[in-house]
Design a protein around this motif. Sequence first.
Motif, PDB file in Angstrom:
ATOM      1  N   LYS A 296      -2.417  -8.286  -1.854  1.00 16.84           N
ATOM      2  CA  LYS A 296      -1.722  -8.676  -0.622  1.00 16.84           C
ATOM      3  C   LYS A 296      -1.909 -10.167  -0.357  1.00 16.84           C
ATOM      4  O   LYS A 296      -2.959 -10.725  -0.620  1.00 16.84           O
ATOM      5  CB  LYS A 296      -2.278  -7.921   0.589  1.00 16.84           C
TER       6      LYS A 296
ATOM      7  N   GLU B 249       0.821  -1.210   0.000  1.00 17.49           N
ATOM      8  CA  GLU B 249       0.000   0.000   0.000  1.00 17.49           C
ATOM      9  C   GLU B 249       0.858   1.264   0.000  1.00 17.49           C
ATOM     10  O   GLU B 249       0.608   2.202  -0.762  1.00 17.49           O
ATOM     11  CB  GLU B 249      -0.956   0.008   1.191  1.00 17.49           C
TER      12      GLU B 249
ATOM     13  N   ASN C 160      -5.850   1.389  -2.393  1.00 16.87           N
ATOM     14  CA  ASN C 160      -6.449   0.457  -1.429  1.00 16.87           C
ATOM     15  C   ASN C 160      -7.003  -0.763  -2.146  1.00 16.87           C
ATOM     16  O   ASN C 160      -6.783  -1.906  -1.705  1.00 16.87           O
ATOM     17  CB  ASN C 160      -7.537   1.170  -0.620  1.00 16.87           C
ATOM     18  N   LEU C 161      -7.709  -0.547  -3.243  1.00 16.22           N
ATOM     19  CA  LEU C 161      -8.285  -1.644  -4.015  1.00 16.22           C
ATOM     20  C   LEU C 161      -7.195  -2.591  -4.516  1.00 16.22           C
ATOM     21  O   LEU C 161      -7.286  -3.807  -4.353  1.00 16.22           O
ATOM     22  CB  LEU C 161      -9.094  -1.075  -5.188  1.00 16.22           C
TER      23      LEU C 161
ATOM     24  N   SER D 139      -3.985  -2.878  -3.462  1.00 10.81           N
ATOM     25  CA  SER D 139      -3.196  -3.515  -2.412  1.00 10.81           C
ATOM     26  C   SER D 139      -3.996  -4.606  -1.706  1.00 10.81           C
ATOM     27  O   SER D 139      -3.465  -5.679  -1.403  1.00 10.81           O
ATOM     28  CB  SER D 139      -2.646  -2.496  -1.417  1.00 10.81           C
ATOM     29  N   GLU D 140      -5.287  -4.374  -1.464  1.00  8.64           N
ATOM     30  CA  GLU D 140      -6.114  -5.418  -0.826  1.00  8.64           C
ATOM     31  C   GLU D 140      -6.251  -6.639  -1.735  1.00  8.64           C
ATOM     32  O   GLU D 140      -6.253  -7.770  -1.261  1.00  8.64           O
ATOM     33  CB  GLU D 140      -7.481  -4.857  -0.448  1.00  8.64           C
ATOM     34  N   ALA D 141      -6.385  -6.411  -3.021  1.00 10.55           N
ATOM     35  CA  ALA D 141      -6.540  -7.532  -3.960  1.00 10.55           C
ATOM     36  C   ALA D 141      -5.237  -8.320  -4.145  1.00 10.55           C
ATOM     37  O   ALA D 141      -5.281  -9.520  -4.409  1.00 10.55           O
ATOM     38  CB  ALA D 141      -7.016  -7.010  -5.309  1.00 10.55           C
TER      39      ALA D 141
END
Length: 191
Positions: A190, A77, A183-184, A186-188
């Motif tokens: 990680k 992120e 955010n989208l 990095s969350e997808a």
Amino acid sequence: MERTSDKILKAALLLMEEKGYQKTSVKEIAQQAEVSEMTVFRHFKTKMGVFEAVMKKCSYIPRFEELFANQIVWDLEKDLTLIAKSYFKLMVKNKSIFLIAIQERSNFPELNQVIAKDTMQLKSLIVAYFISMQEKNKMKKVDIEAQAIVFLTTLYGYFSSTALWKDHFLHGAEVSFLSNTVNLFSEALKK
């Protein structure tokens, strides 16, 4: 005192943004820079040589090479935020190049090839970063080239819409756009 070559490049960029590459002559560049046409040719050989020198001077690749070498912290992120903010900052700085490319996109495809070099180099830097993140077990195993392309295309789409339509619906939404996009991603991605 400004160097002659810098005066020529500044004049060329100004004229090409206003009139387009094809409609700008070496004579006009020389007049705007207050030098002779021969001086332009002596420094850059051709009008394309002038434009290639503008591209080299405006290239964001040295900045990104430094960023990837010295500022990456190996946190998806934080790193994607740094990359995205740097991309926007450098694209805004080089907005003239973008506008020239848009004006000339169908008339002069060779120009787009010169411009595309930086984008391909940036994609390679992001791909190398994603490979390292996977090797460090900090990112899922995904098609990293596809993810790099999607990330860059998303950033480019936002920049181009704000550059072309100043009061467009995205105007003034950079912080929110950046935060949500990073955010989208990095969350997808990680692990």
